[in-house]
Design a protein around this motif. Sequence first.
Motif, PDB file in Angstrom:
ATOM      1  N   ASP A   8     -55.676  24.111 -34.169  1.00  0.00           N
ATOM      2  CA  ASP A   8     -57.036  23.918 -34.658  1.00  0.00           C
ATOM      3  C   ASP A   8     -57.439  22.468 -34.333  1.00  0.00           C
ATOM      4  O   ASP A   8     -56.575  21.617 -34.087  1.00  0.00           O
ATOM      5  CB  ASP A   8     -57.058  24.166 -36.169  1.00  0.00           C
ATOM      6  CG  ASP A   8     -58.368  23.758 -36.803  1.00  0.00           C
ATOM      7  OD1 ASP A   8     -59.428  24.177 -36.300  1.00  0.00           O
ATOM      8  OD2 ASP A   8     -58.340  23.006 -37.801  1.00  0.00           O
ATOM      9  N   ASP A  10     -60.727  20.471 -35.865  1.00  0.00           N
ATOM     10  CA  ASP A  10     -61.302  19.680 -36.965  1.00  0.00           C
ATOM     11  C   ASP A  10     -60.398  19.726 -38.193  1.00  0.00           C
ATOM     12  O   ASP A  10     -60.119  20.801 -38.723  1.00  0.00           O
ATOM     13  CB  ASP A  10     -62.695  20.202 -37.316  1.00  0.00           C
ATOM     14  CG  ASP A  10     -63.655  19.975 -36.162  1.00  0.00           C
ATOM     15  OD1 ASP A  10     -63.811  18.824 -35.756  1.00  0.00           O
ATOM     16  OD2 ASP A  10     -64.220  20.963 -35.658  1.00  0.00           O
ATOM     17  N   GLU A  17     -63.997  15.797 -39.749  1.00  0.00           N
ATOM     18  CA  GLU A  17     -65.067  16.070 -40.716  1.00  0.00           C
ATOM     19  C   GLU A  17     -65.336  14.826 -41.559  1.00  0.00           C
ATOM     20  O   GLU A  17     -66.480  14.453 -41.789  1.00  0.00           O
ATOM     21  CB  GLU A  17     -64.700  17.259 -41.622  1.00  0.00           C
ATOM     22  CG  GLU A  17     -64.363  18.553 -40.901  1.00  0.00           C
ATOM     23  CD  GLU A  17     -65.552  19.195 -40.201  1.00  0.00           C
ATOM     24  OE1 GLU A  17     -66.659  18.621 -40.209  1.00  0.00           O
ATOM     25  OE2 GLU A  17     -65.360  20.282 -39.618  1.00  0.00           O
ATOM     26  N   GLY A  51     -69.251  26.153 -38.211  1.00  0.00           N
ATOM     27  CA  GLY A  51     -70.275  25.948 -37.194  1.00  0.00           C
ATOM     28  C   GLY A  51     -71.320  24.966 -37.682  1.00  0.00           C
ATOM     29  O   GLY A  51     -71.899  25.133 -38.769  1.00  0.00           O
ATOM     30  N   GLY A  52     -71.539  23.910 -36.891  1.00  0.00           N
ATOM     31  CA  GLY A  52     -72.451  22.862 -37.314  1.00  0.00           C
ATOM     32  C   GLY A  52     -73.901  23.322 -37.437  1.00  0.00           C
ATOM     33  O   GLY A  52     -74.601  22.986 -38.396  1.00  0.00           O
ATOM     34  N   ARG A  55     -74.232  25.464 -40.390  1.00  0.00           N
ATOM     35  CA  ARG A  55     -74.154  24.656 -41.619  1.00  0.00           C
ATOM     36  C   ARG A  55     -75.517  24.069 -41.948  1.00  0.00           C
ATOM     37  O   ARG A  55     -75.936  24.064 -43.105  1.00  0.00           O
ATOM     38  CB  ARG A  55     -73.100  23.549 -41.405  1.00  0.00           C
ATOM     39  CG  ARG A  55     -72.665  22.831 -42.647  1.00  0.00           C
ATOM     40  CD  ARG A  55     -71.395  22.034 -42.362  1.00  0.00           C
ATOM     41  NE  ARG A  55     -70.333  22.904 -41.919  1.00  0.00           N
ATOM     42  CZ  ARG A  55     -69.443  22.605 -40.959  1.00  0.00           C
ATOM     43  NH1 ARG A  55     -69.475  21.422 -40.379  1.00  0.00           N
ATOM     44  NH2 ARG A  55     -68.515  23.464 -40.611  1.00  0.00           N
ATOM     45  N   HIS A  81     -78.575  19.763 -34.521  1.00  0.00           N
ATOM     46  CA  HIS A  81     -77.182  19.935 -34.083  1.00  0.00           C
ATOM     47  C   HIS A  81     -76.940  19.207 -32.762  1.00  0.00           C
ATOM     48  O   HIS A  81     -75.900  18.562 -32.566  1.00  0.00           O
ATOM     49  CB  HIS A  81     -76.857  21.426 -33.957  1.00  0.00           C
ATOM     50  CG  HIS A  81     -75.404  21.693 -33.722  1.00  0.00           C
ATOM     51  ND1 HIS A  81     -74.937  22.416 -32.658  1.00  0.00           N
ATOM     52  CD2 HIS A  81     -74.308  21.295 -34.409  1.00  0.00           C
ATOM     53  CE1 HIS A  81     -73.613  22.463 -32.698  1.00  0.00           C
ATOM     54  NE2 HIS A  81     -73.207  21.804 -33.752  1.00  0.00           N
ATOM     55  N   LYS A  84     -76.718  15.644 -33.652  1.00  0.00           N
ATOM     56  CA  LYS A  84     -75.445  15.410 -34.364  1.00  0.00           C
ATOM     57  C   LYS A  84     -74.303  15.258 -33.372  1.00  0.00           C
ATOM     58  O   LYS A  84     -73.447  14.376 -33.515  1.00  0.00           O
ATOM     59  CB  LYS A  84     -75.185  16.556 -35.344  1.00  0.00           C
ATOM     60  CG  LYS A  84     -73.987  16.347 -36.258  1.00  0.00           C
ATOM     61  CD  LYS A  84     -72.653  16.710 -35.638  1.00  0.00           C
ATOM     62  CE  LYS A  84     -72.452  18.197 -35.506  1.00  0.00           C
ATOM     63  NZ  LYS A  84     -71.110  18.512 -34.922  1.00  0.00           N
ATOM     64  N   THR A 121     -60.383  26.734 -31.708  1.00  0.00           N
ATOM     65  CA  THR A 121     -61.345  26.137 -32.629  1.00  0.00           C
ATOM     66  C   THR A 121     -62.659  26.881 -32.521  1.00  0.00           C
ATOM     67  O   THR A 121     -62.921  27.539 -31.507  1.00  0.00           O
ATOM     68  CB  THR A 121     -61.564  24.649 -32.292  1.00  0.00           C
ATOM     69  OG1 THR A 121     -62.549  24.111 -33.172  1.00  0.00           O
ATOM     70  CG2 THR A 121     -62.033  24.455 -30.860  1.00  0.00           C
ATOM     71  N   THR A 122     -63.490  26.752 -33.537  1.00  0.00           N
ATOM     72  CA  THR A 122     -64.844  27.277 -33.368  1.00  0.00           C
ATOM     73  C   THR A 122     -65.859  26.131 -33.369  1.00  0.00           C
ATOM     74  O   THR A 122     -67.040  26.318 -33.636  1.00  0.00           O
ATOM     75  CB  THR A 122     -65.165  28.380 -34.384  1.00  0.00           C
ATOM     76  OG1 THR A 122     -64.652  28.060 -35.661  1.00  0.00           O
ATOM     77  CG2 THR A 122     -64.530  29.685 -33.959  1.00  0.00           C
ATOM     78  N   THR A 123     -65.374  24.946 -33.048  1.00  0.00           N
ATOM     79  CA  THR A 123     -66.239  23.795 -32.789  1.00  0.00           C
ATOM     80  C   THR A 123     -66.806  23.882 -31.369  1.00  0.00           C
ATOM     81  O   THR A 123     -66.201  24.518 -30.500  1.00  0.00           O
ATOM     82  CB  THR A 123     -65.395  22.507 -32.915  1.00  0.00           C
ATOM     83  OG1 THR A 123     -64.922  22.418 -34.240  1.00  0.00           O
ATOM     84  CG2 THR A 123     -66.171  21.269 -32.575  1.00  0.00           C
ATOM     85  N   SER A 124     -67.917  23.191 -31.139  1.00  0.00           N
ATOM     86  CA  SER A 124     -68.522  23.176 -29.803  1.00  0.00           C
ATOM     87  C   SER A 124     -67.552  22.576 -28.774  1.00  0.00           C
ATOM     88  O   SER A 124     -66.831  21.625 -29.072  1.00  0.00           O
ATOM     89  CB  SER A 124     -69.785  22.314 -29.819  1.00  0.00           C
ATOM     90  OG  SER A 124     -70.584  22.625 -30.921  1.00  0.00           O
ATOM     91  N   ASN A 127     -67.648  18.818 -28.185  1.00  0.00           N
ATOM     92  CA  ASN A 127     -66.996  18.002 -29.217  1.00  0.00           C
ATOM     93  C   ASN A 127     -65.486  17.964 -29.022  1.00  0.00           C
ATOM     94  O   ASN A 127     -64.844  16.943 -29.274  1.00  0.00           O
ATOM     95  CB  ASN A 127     -67.320  18.547 -30.610  1.00  0.00           C
ATOM     96  CG  ASN A 127     -68.774  18.354 -30.979  1.00  0.00           C
ATOM     97  OD1 ASN A 127     -69.466  17.542 -30.379  1.00  0.00           O
ATOM     98  ND2 ASN A 127     -69.241  19.119 -31.944  1.00  0.00           N
ATOM     99  N   LYS A 157     -64.481  31.395 -36.957  1.00  0.00           N
ATOM    100  CA  LYS A 157     -63.508  31.547 -38.044  1.00  0.00           C
ATOM    101  C   LYS A 157     -64.283  31.684 -39.359  1.00  0.00           C
ATOM    102  O   LYS A 157     -65.331  31.061 -39.499  1.00  0.00           O
ATOM    103  CB  LYS A 157     -62.596  30.320 -38.113  1.00  0.00           C
ATOM    104  CG  LYS A 157     -61.736  30.109 -36.862  1.00  0.00           C
ATOM    105  CD  LYS A 157     -60.956  28.796 -36.999  1.00  0.00           C
ATOM    106  CE  LYS A 157     -60.216  28.464 -35.710  1.00  0.00           C
ATOM    107  NZ  LYS A 157     -59.525  27.148 -35.768  1.00  0.00           N
TER     108      LYS A 157
HETATM  109  C1  XBP Z   1     -64.717  23.357 -37.713  1.00  0.00           C
HETATM  110  C2  XBP Z   1     -66.149  23.716 -37.810  1.00  0.00           C
HETATM  111  C3  XBP Z   1     -67.138  23.022 -36.993  1.00  0.00           C
HETATM  112  C4  XBP Z   1     -67.275  21.533 -37.251  1.00  0.00           C
HETATM  113  C5  XBP Z   1     -68.478  20.936 -36.565  1.00  0.00           C
HETATM  114  O1  XBP Z   1     -64.007  24.400 -37.091  1.00  0.00           O
HETATM  115  O2  XBP Z   1     -66.503  24.589 -38.563  1.00  0.00           O
HETATM  116  O3  XBP Z   1     -68.376  23.627 -37.227  1.00  0.00           O
HETATM  117  O4  XBP Z   1     -67.433  21.304 -38.638  1.00  0.00           O
HETATM  118  O5  XBP Z   1     -68.473  21.225 -35.209  1.00  0.00           O
HETATM  119  P1  XBP Z   1     -62.439  24.254 -36.708  1.00  0.00           P
HETATM  120  P2  XBP Z   1     -69.731  21.874 -34.472  1.00  0.00           P
HETATM  121  O6  XBP Z   1     -61.704  23.673 -37.909  1.00  0.00           O
HETATM  122  O7  XBP Z   1     -62.053  25.655 -36.417  1.00  0.00           O
HETATM  123  O8  XBP Z   1     -62.324  23.387 -35.507  1.00  0.00           O
HETATM  124  O9  XBP Z   1     -70.930  21.093 -34.876  1.00  0.00           O
HETATM  125  O10 XBP Z   1     -69.389  21.748 -33.018  1.00  0.00           O
HETATM  126  O11 XBP Z   1     -69.827  23.293 -34.924  1.00  0.00           O
END
Ligand code: XBP
Length: 259
Positions: A8, A10, A17, A51-52, A55, A81, A84, A121-124, A127, A157
């Motif tokens: 993972d 973040d 975070e 997901g940012g 969120r 976003h 951000k 990960t489900t982050t962009s 990033n 996720k």
């Molecule tokens: C973390 C997330 C992300 C980040 C922000 O997922 O939920 O949304 O908070 O990143 P993980 P983005 O722990 O699976 O990496 O703005 O790119 O979504």
Amino acid sequence: MIESLLWDVDGTLAETERDGHRLAFNDAFASMGLPWAWGVARYGELLRVTGGRERILADLPTQAEAPATAAEREALARELHRRKNIAYERRLAEGAIALRPGVAELLDEAASRGLRLAIVTTTSRANVAALLRHALGAAAKPRFETAVCGEDVAAKKPDPEAYQMALQRLALPPLATLALEDSPAGVAAARAADVPVLVTRSAYFASDTVEGVVAVGPGLHTRAGWRPALAGPGGGDGRVTLDDLLEWHARMDLVSQFG
Ligand code: XBP
Ligand code: MG
């Protein structure tokens, strides 16, 4: 036997975070003249939404200045976003976000012993790339073979899709892998894909209940405070080593529940 570690991003590779995303969201609000600021406690609640962009959308109903229509809200969330993520990379470039202690050592050790490394990960994607570029630095030697990111999946996720996609790309069965996660959503995603998972607790999920994991502890930098307990120095500067992971993985049927 573990053939691959699934990381993972973040909260697990770095305290992104705490040290990056929350502050960058606030930078984005300010850049658009919006009087919004997410404090630590509110951001902790909002982290239940992965997901940012998602969120931001989840918070808009609480903000008086939010536009009225769904289309306008969607457009605003997209622009915030985008800003951000630019602010997040700026913070990374300034050196504000470091890898968590023990991460680089375990990555090096795993790579040198022939394990395959992947990101789930489900982050962009941007990033993830920025974090690897700025924070991994010299430790970037062990290249990740593949990175499943937010854009790759239809459902973030705790949906298992990201883990299922990683298994498919690696052509490995779940039991040949071990996931490293910090959040309840990450654990749920891994478990739903039958991937064994350990939890390295991060700032925002320091005391959440975790269940059905192979191990849970305060961070990879220390052998203290882990369940199942780690005995002895471990031969790795007092940190969690690959042998510890292999041992937990081999014993996981015995320790499947933690309250
Ligand atoms: C973390 C997330 C992300 C980040 C922000 O997922 O939920 O949304 O908070 O990143 P993980 P983005 O722990 O699976 O990496 O703005 O790119 O979504
Ligand atoms: Mg995480």
